[in-house]
Design a protein around this motif. Structure first.
Motif, PDB file in Angstrom:
ATOM      1  N   ALA A 151      30.561  24.617  26.330  1.00 39.13           N
ATOM      2  CA  ALA A 151      29.446  23.712  26.620  1.00 39.13           C
ATOM      3  C   ALA A 151      29.557  23.154  28.033  1.00 39.13           C
ATOM      4  N   ALA A 152      30.794  22.866  28.477  1.00 34.43           N
ATOM      5  CA  ALA A 152      30.999  22.315  29.821  1.00 34.43           C
ATOM      6  C   ALA A 152      30.644  23.317  30.913  1.00 34.43           C
ATOM      7  N   SER A 153      30.609  24.619  30.569  1.00 37.66           N
ATOM      8  CA  SER A 153      30.256  25.634  31.565  1.00 37.66           C
ATOM      9  C   SER A 153      28.761  25.668  31.862  1.00 37.66           C
ATOM     10  N   TRP A 154      27.947  25.040  30.977  1.00 40.78           N
ATOM     11  CA  TRP A 154      26.491  25.034  31.088  1.00 40.78           C
ATOM     12  C   TRP A 154      25.887  26.414  30.860  1.00 40.78           C
ATOM     13  N   LEU A 155      26.717  27.367  30.413  1.00 39.33           N
ATOM     14  CA  LEU A 155      26.200  28.717  30.185  1.00 39.33           C
ATOM     15  C   LEU A 155      25.608  28.848  28.787  1.00 39.33           C
ATOM     16  N   ALA A 156      26.196  28.145  27.827  1.00 38.42           N
ATOM     17  CA  ALA A 156      25.715  28.167  26.439  1.00 38.42           C
ATOM     18  C   ALA A 156      26.235  26.918  25.757  1.00 38.42           C
ATOM     19  N   ASP A 157      25.652  26.589  24.625  1.00 40.08           N
ATOM     20  CA  ASP A 157      26.094  25.415  23.878  1.00 40.08           C
ATOM     21  C   ASP A 157      26.193  25.772  22.415  1.00 40.08           C
ATOM     22  N   ALA A 158      27.096  25.127  21.722  1.00 37.35           N
ATOM     23  CA  ALA A 158      27.299  25.384  20.301  1.00 37.35           C
ATOM     24  C   ALA A 158      26.291  24.607  19.475  1.00 37.35           C
ATOM     25  N   PRO A 159      26.000  25.087  18.249  1.00 36.82           N
ATOM     26  CA  PRO A 159      25.191  24.289  17.324  1.00 36.82           C
ATOM     27  C   PRO A 159      25.906  22.965  17.053  1.00 36.82           C
ATOM     28  N   ARG A 160      25.238  21.861  17.282  1.00 41.42           N
ATOM     29  CA  ARG A 160      25.908  20.558  17.209  1.00 41.42           C
ATOM     30  C   ARG A 160      25.992  19.988  15.802  1.00 41.42           C
ATOM     31  N   GLU A 161      24.997  20.321  14.948  1.00 37.87           N
ATOM     32  CA  GLU A 161      24.943  19.702  13.633  1.00 37.87           C
ATOM     33  C   GLU A 161      26.200  20.007  12.819  1.00 37.87           C
ATOM     34  N   GLY A 162      26.892  18.969  12.419  1.00 36.91           N
ATOM     35  CA  GLY A 162      28.070  19.105  11.568  1.00 36.91           C
ATOM     36  C   GLY A 162      29.343  19.432  12.306  1.00 36.91           C
ATOM     37  N   LEU A 163      29.269  19.765  13.593  1.00 42.37           N
ATOM     38  CA  LEU A 163      30.455  20.210  14.321  1.00 42.37           C
ATOM     39  C   LEU A 163      31.442  19.063  14.543  1.00 42.37           C
ATOM     40  N   ASP A 164      30.938  17.913  14.986  1.00 45.31           N
ATOM     41  CA  ASP A 164      31.823  16.765  15.216  1.00 45.31           C
ATOM     42  C   ASP A 164      32.487  16.306  13.922  1.00 45.31           C
ATOM     43  N   ASP A 165      31.712  16.343  12.828  1.00 42.46           N
ATOM     44  CA  ASP A 165      32.267  15.919  11.543  1.00 42.46           C
ATOM     45  C   ASP A 165      33.346  16.894  11.070  1.00 42.46           C
ATOM     46  N   ALA A 166      33.122  18.189  11.296  1.00 47.33           N
ATOM     47  CA  ALA A 166      34.122  19.191  10.899  1.00 47.33           C
ATOM     48  C   ALA A 166      35.413  18.992  11.686  1.00 47.33           C
ATOM     49  N   ARG A 167      35.274  18.749  12.971  1.00 47.18           N
ATOM     50  CA  ARG A 167      36.443  18.524  13.816  1.00 47.18           C
ATOM     51  C   ARG A 167      37.198  17.269  13.390  1.00 47.18           C
ATOM     52  N   ARG A 168      36.455  16.209  13.112  1.00 43.93           N
ATOM     53  CA  ARG A 168      37.072  14.964  12.662  1.00 43.93           C
ATOM     54  C   ARG A 168      37.834  15.192  11.353  1.00 43.93           C
ATOM     55  N   ARG A 169      37.265  15.975  10.455  1.00 40.58           N
ATOM     56  CA  ARG A 169      37.918  16.201   9.162  1.00 40.58           C
ATOM     57  C   ARG A 169      39.248  16.933   9.337  1.00 40.58           C
ATOM     58  N   LEU A 170      39.277  17.924  10.198  1.00 37.86           N
ATOM     59  CA  LEU A 170      40.527  18.640  10.438  1.00 37.86           C
ATOM     60  C   LEU A 170      41.560  17.737  11.103  1.00 37.86           C
ATOM     61  N   LEU A 171      41.117  16.880  12.012  1.00 36.10           N
ATOM     62  CA  LEU A 171      42.043  15.931  12.639  1.00 36.10           C
ATOM     63  C   LEU A 171      42.600  14.948  11.615  1.00 36.10           C
ATOM     64  N   ASP A 172      41.757  14.489  10.700  1.00 39.46           N
ATOM     65  CA  ASP A 172      42.226  13.582   9.644  1.00 39.46           C
ATOM     66  C   ASP A 172      43.301  14.260   8.787  1.00 39.46           C
ATOM     67  N   VAL A 173      43.071  15.544   8.457  1.00 41.79           N
ATOM     68  CA  VAL A 173      44.055  16.268   7.649  1.00 41.79           C
ATOM     69  C   VAL A 173      45.355  16.421   8.429  1.00 41.79           C
ATOM     70  N   ARG A 174      45.268  16.719   9.718  1.00 37.12           N
ATOM     71  CA  ARG A 174      46.485  16.848  10.512  1.00 37.12           C
ATOM     72  C   ARG A 174      47.232  15.518  10.582  1.00 37.12           C
ATOM     73  N   ASP A 175      46.513  14.411  10.740  1.00 34.53           N
ATOM     74  CA  ASP A 175      47.164  13.092  10.727  1.00 34.53           C
ATOM     75  C   ASP A 175      47.958  12.901   9.433  1.00 34.53           C
ATOM     76  N   ALA A 176      47.293  13.174   8.304  1.00 35.34           N
ATOM     77  CA  ALA A 176      47.949  12.990   7.009  1.00 35.34           C
ATOM     78  C   ALA A 176      49.143  13.931   6.857  1.00 35.34           C
ATOM     79  N   LEU A 177      49.030  15.142   7.396  1.00 37.84           N
ATOM     80  CA  LEU A 177      50.138  16.102   7.340  1.00 37.84           C
ATOM     81  C   LEU A 177      51.332  15.597   8.139  1.00 37.84           C
ATOM     82  N   HIS A 178      51.073  15.037   9.316  1.00 39.48           N
ATOM     83  CA  HIS A 178      52.161  14.488  10.129  1.00 39.48           C
ATOM     84  C   HIS A 178      52.847  13.327   9.410  1.00 39.48           C
TER      85      HIS A 178
END
Length: 815
Positions: free
Chosen positions: A211-238
């Motif tokens: 996205a920072a390249s300005w060449l293309a962008d990812a579908p935004r819907e649900g992406l931030d939430d998915a990333r947050r969920r994986l980070l939450d799981v990693r926190d709990a794993l640590h």
């Protein structure tokens, strides 16, 4: 304690104060997820800024920069600290001393540190040479010192990235593909790497870079939430492990689930899979768009030159009503009206799969936003389009995932929700339930020429495990669901009956062929009664193979295929009106007869050990025969203890039993005596196979009692203690009622282990039963065995006695 109090404690007390404040923050039960990560990053910022300020007195042209995950403010409890000490090159000695004053306190606290000391020119040069450094600098964040120096580096790095994007993005895509090949798909793994597997945190970071390249962008819907969920799981794993790990191991999943307040480990995995699926789909769409833009940029100058500078016209090729191809994707025609055409999603999906093209993101989202529900029952066209989609082979998977990403699948098939992203805790299965169903349809598409009703084959493949996620036997639950779904999508009553029968009995052929005596007429008649018709048998045969092939490499082989084919042939004969005769031993082959006569003549066991292969069939390409394993043929004069003796000797020689059959052999007229024939397929655990002469010598000793097999195996187990691993489910022993009129069938399901068959055989011998035959198979780490036993008089055991034998055997295996 508030965040301000925690920061003040860290600032007042130096490293020890930071450590105490950090520990207090991580132990706060009220704060987790993004707030805790942000607070930890802020606390760390203040501490490191204090270290920098204390050591950088009167030092100009220097700044401390957080990069990578720390730059994004995403500090998990055990995350590395990624730091760059940036300087203008005017006083390298003072900068080196400052670096020591920052790095050593971090190391003293046992924190992992990824550090570098560079000038802006050096940072840009390194980024140009190392893509990982480039990505880390894209998230650079100023911590302390010369803000202008940091801002200038950020600006120049971002400009470099955008200028070099046409060259560097293909390189980045290749790195992602290599990583996916190594680590696998996060959305299907039982022990996934939350960061490195495809669809994990590394891919989420990559999408930010694209996205920072300005060449293309990812579908935004649900992406931030998915990333947050994986980070939450990693926190709990640590927190659960106390280690800096990204791998969600099986033994830690329950604790991680509890840390997150989830019901169980399956709920945890399902959430991880759902998040990974969002990121994987966004990656697919994004890289497709990158490719389209780069191709367009390469072609546009030439086209403009050819057209005299005029704007080229985009070519659109019709594929189906309301569906066209454009720029390598399937899009909706300009005249398409999804709000008036409820069949359009299935028509577009079928057209895309048939053409081997992806459905465009815009088209799928427009369909999801505007299309009307299909009537019940579905019109014939909708059902035909579904069958076309399912029968399109490998392209079906990508198209199905596009529909599922926007919720269209669960709107078409509401029962899909229960199997979506559902894990399968079985070493044989390599997919989640929903992906396995699609994989089965893909495999079934290869067999549509073998059946008279390919539509029923494909739909049964889609639905055969639809009952998973409901209580009880998934085949029974699936039968009920399949009836409802089949009627809803427009099949008539007769077809609904066939589909529900296929779902109910989709395991019947493989389980019967590998666990039952096919020489017993009761076995064949039971299958014939369950199947009912020749056409249903034909469909069930194809579904069985497709299901096994879609399960994983351990679920199908030429050997299993030959057993199923043999059973199908026998059942077909019964359905055609042929009545099977009372069971008689199958005629021995010439080699079996030779071994048997030699065993009678010598009064001792005789064996042959050789590689076993399967020649190519009409459906297989010509080439080298497919290896089936190593076949071990043993003829032994009939006597007690043959099964445990043979199994024990094989275990001593570290031979793994893949399949095993034991039966009495009829001898030629004039030859007196009785011989047991064992036809087994074995493999060496490691190294080469032992010589047949050694096996025979040990078998002779085992049968005459001079070889203490139990003691030898116990000594070996004591010398090599078992490693820690997943706790296997307890063994289960059952009596298969009405499986045979001539014997009692005892089924054993247990974790495969060296010496298991020896222990089972010895337990059955101790129970005083006679063994008519045995059918042993290994599926991954699971042993699935069936033993046909009788009493001393040769008749099936009474019900209570059979149950008692099964109980004793189960108690022995669980001990």
């Amino acid at each position: 304690m508030s965040s301000t109090d925690v920061r003040n404690e860290a600032e007042d007390s130096g490293p020890s104060g930071y450590a105490a404040a950090r520990l207090r923050l991580l132990q706060e039960g009220a704060r987790s997820g993004p707030p805790r990560r942000a607070a930890l990053a802020e606390l760390t910022d203040d501490w490191l800024s204090g270290l920098f300020t204390a050591g950088a007195t009167d030092l100009k042209g220097v700044s401390l920069v957080a990069v990578g995950g720390y730059g994004r403010g995403e500090l998990s409890p055990r995350s590395d600290l990624d730091l760059l000490l940036l300087h203008d090159g005017s006083d390298s000695g003072a900068v080196a001393a400052l670096a020591d004053r920052i790095w050593y306190p971090v190391w003293d606290l046992g924190l992992a540190l990824d550090h570098s000391v560079r000038t802006p020119a050096e940072a840009r040069k390194t980024a140009g040479e190392d893509l990982k450094v480039q990505l880390g600098l894209l998230d650079a964040r100023h911590l302390a010192g010369d803000l202008g120096l940091t801002a200038a580096l950020r600006t120049s790095v971002l400009a470099d990235w955008r200028n070099q994007a046409p060259k560097r993005l293909p390189e980045l895509q290749e790195l992602c593909a290599e990583r996916a090949e190594r680590q696998g798909e996060l959305q299907y793994l039982l022990e996934p790497d939350l960061k490195e597997a495809r669809g994990g945190l590394r891919d989420a970071t990559t999408l930010r870079a694209v996205a920072a390249s300005w060449l293309a962008d990812a579908p935004r819907e649900g992406l931030d939430d998915a990333r947050r969920r994986l980070l939450d799981v990693r926190d709990a794993l640590h927190l659960a492990t106390g280690r800096a790990t990204d791998r969600l191991a099986l033994q830690e999943q329950d604790q991680v689930a509890a840390e997150l307040g989830l019901l169980d480990a399956d709920t945890l995995l399902r959430q991880v899979y759902e998040a990974a699926r969002v990121i994987s789909y966004a990656s697919d769409v994004t890289w497709r768009e990158v490719g389209r833009v780069l191709r367009s940029r390469a072609v546009r100058p030439r086209l403009r030159a050819m057209l005299g500078g005029s704007k080229p016209v985009t070519e659109r090729s019709p594929l189906a009503e309301g569906v066209v191809e454009q720029d390598g994707e399937v899009v909706l025609a300009r005249a398409a009206r999804p709000e008036r055409d409820p069949v359009l999603p299935l028509r577009a999906a079928a057209a895309a799969a048939q053409a081997g093209l992806p459905l465009s993101l815009h088209a799928v989202r427009r369909l999801a936003a505007t299309v009307r529900p299909l009537p019940t029952p579905w019109p014939a066209e909708a059902r035909e389009q579904l069958v076309t989609l399912l029968g399109s082979g490998q392209p079906t998977i990508e198209v199905w995932e596009a529909l599922e990403a926007e919720g269209l699948i669960t709107r078409l098939l509401p029962d899909w929700e229960r199997v979506r992203c559902r894990p399968q805790r079985n070493a044989v299965h390599i997919w989640t339930v929903d992906r396995h169903l699609i994989e089965t349809a893909v495999r079934a598409s290869e067999f549509t020429r073998r059946v008279s009703r390919p539509d029923l084959l494909l739909v049964s493949a889609l639905l055969h495990d639809i009952g998973k996620g409901w209580p009880g036997d998934h085949s029974v639950a699936g039968e009920i669901i399949a009836k409802d779904v089949a009627a809803r999508i427009g099949f008539d009553r007769a077809d609904v009956t066939v589909l529900s029968t296929l779902v109910r009995h989709h395991l019947l052929l493989i389980e019967t062929a590998t666990r039952r005596d096919l020489e017993d007429p009761a076995t064949v008649r039971a299958v014939a009664e369950a199947v009912g018709t020749q056409s249903t048998l034909e469909l069930l045969h194809a579904l069985t193979e497709a299901d096994a092939l879609a399960t994983g490499p351990a679920a199908w082989s030429s050997w299993r295929g030959s057993l199923v084919a043999d059973l199908v042939k026998r059942v077909a004969a019964v359905l055609a009106g042929d009545v099977p005769e009372e069971p008689e031993s199958a005629a021995p082959t010439a080699e079996q007869e030779r071994l048997a006569i030699e065993a009678i003549a010598t009064g001792s066991p005789v064996l042959a050990l050789r590689a076993q292969t399967e020649p190519p069939t009409e459906d297989q390409p010509a080439g080298d025969p497919e290896p089936l394993g190593v076949e071990l043929l043993i003829a032994v004069p009939d006597q007690p203890g043959v099964l445990p003796a043979v199994a024990g000797v094989l275990a001593m020689h570290r031979l793994t039993v893949r399949t095993a059959e034991l039966r009495a052999l009829d001898l030629p007229t004039g030859v007196e005596g009785s011989v047991l024939l064992l036809n087994w397929r074995v493999a060496a655990e490691y190294g080469s196979l032992p010589q047949a002469a050694r096996l025979r010598a040990d078998l002779v000793r085992a049968l005459d009692g001079s070889l203490d097999i139990a003691g030898r195996l116990a000594e070996r187990d004591a010398a090599y203690p078992r490693r820690r691993g997943v706790v296997a489910p307890a063994a289960r022993v059952t009596v298969a009622s009405a499986a045979s009129r001539f014997a009692t069938v005892i089924e054993v399901r247990a974790q495969d282990a060296p010496g298991l068959l020896f222990r089972i055989g010895r337990a059955l011998e101790d129970a005083g039963v006679l063994m008519r035959s045995a059918h042993v198979s290994t599926l991954g780490a699971n042993a699935v065995d069936a033993f046909y036993v009788t009493g001393a008089e040769g008749a099936a055991l009474p019900g209570e006695e059979a149950a008692a034998v099964a109980r004793k055997l189960e108690e022995m295996l669980r001990a």
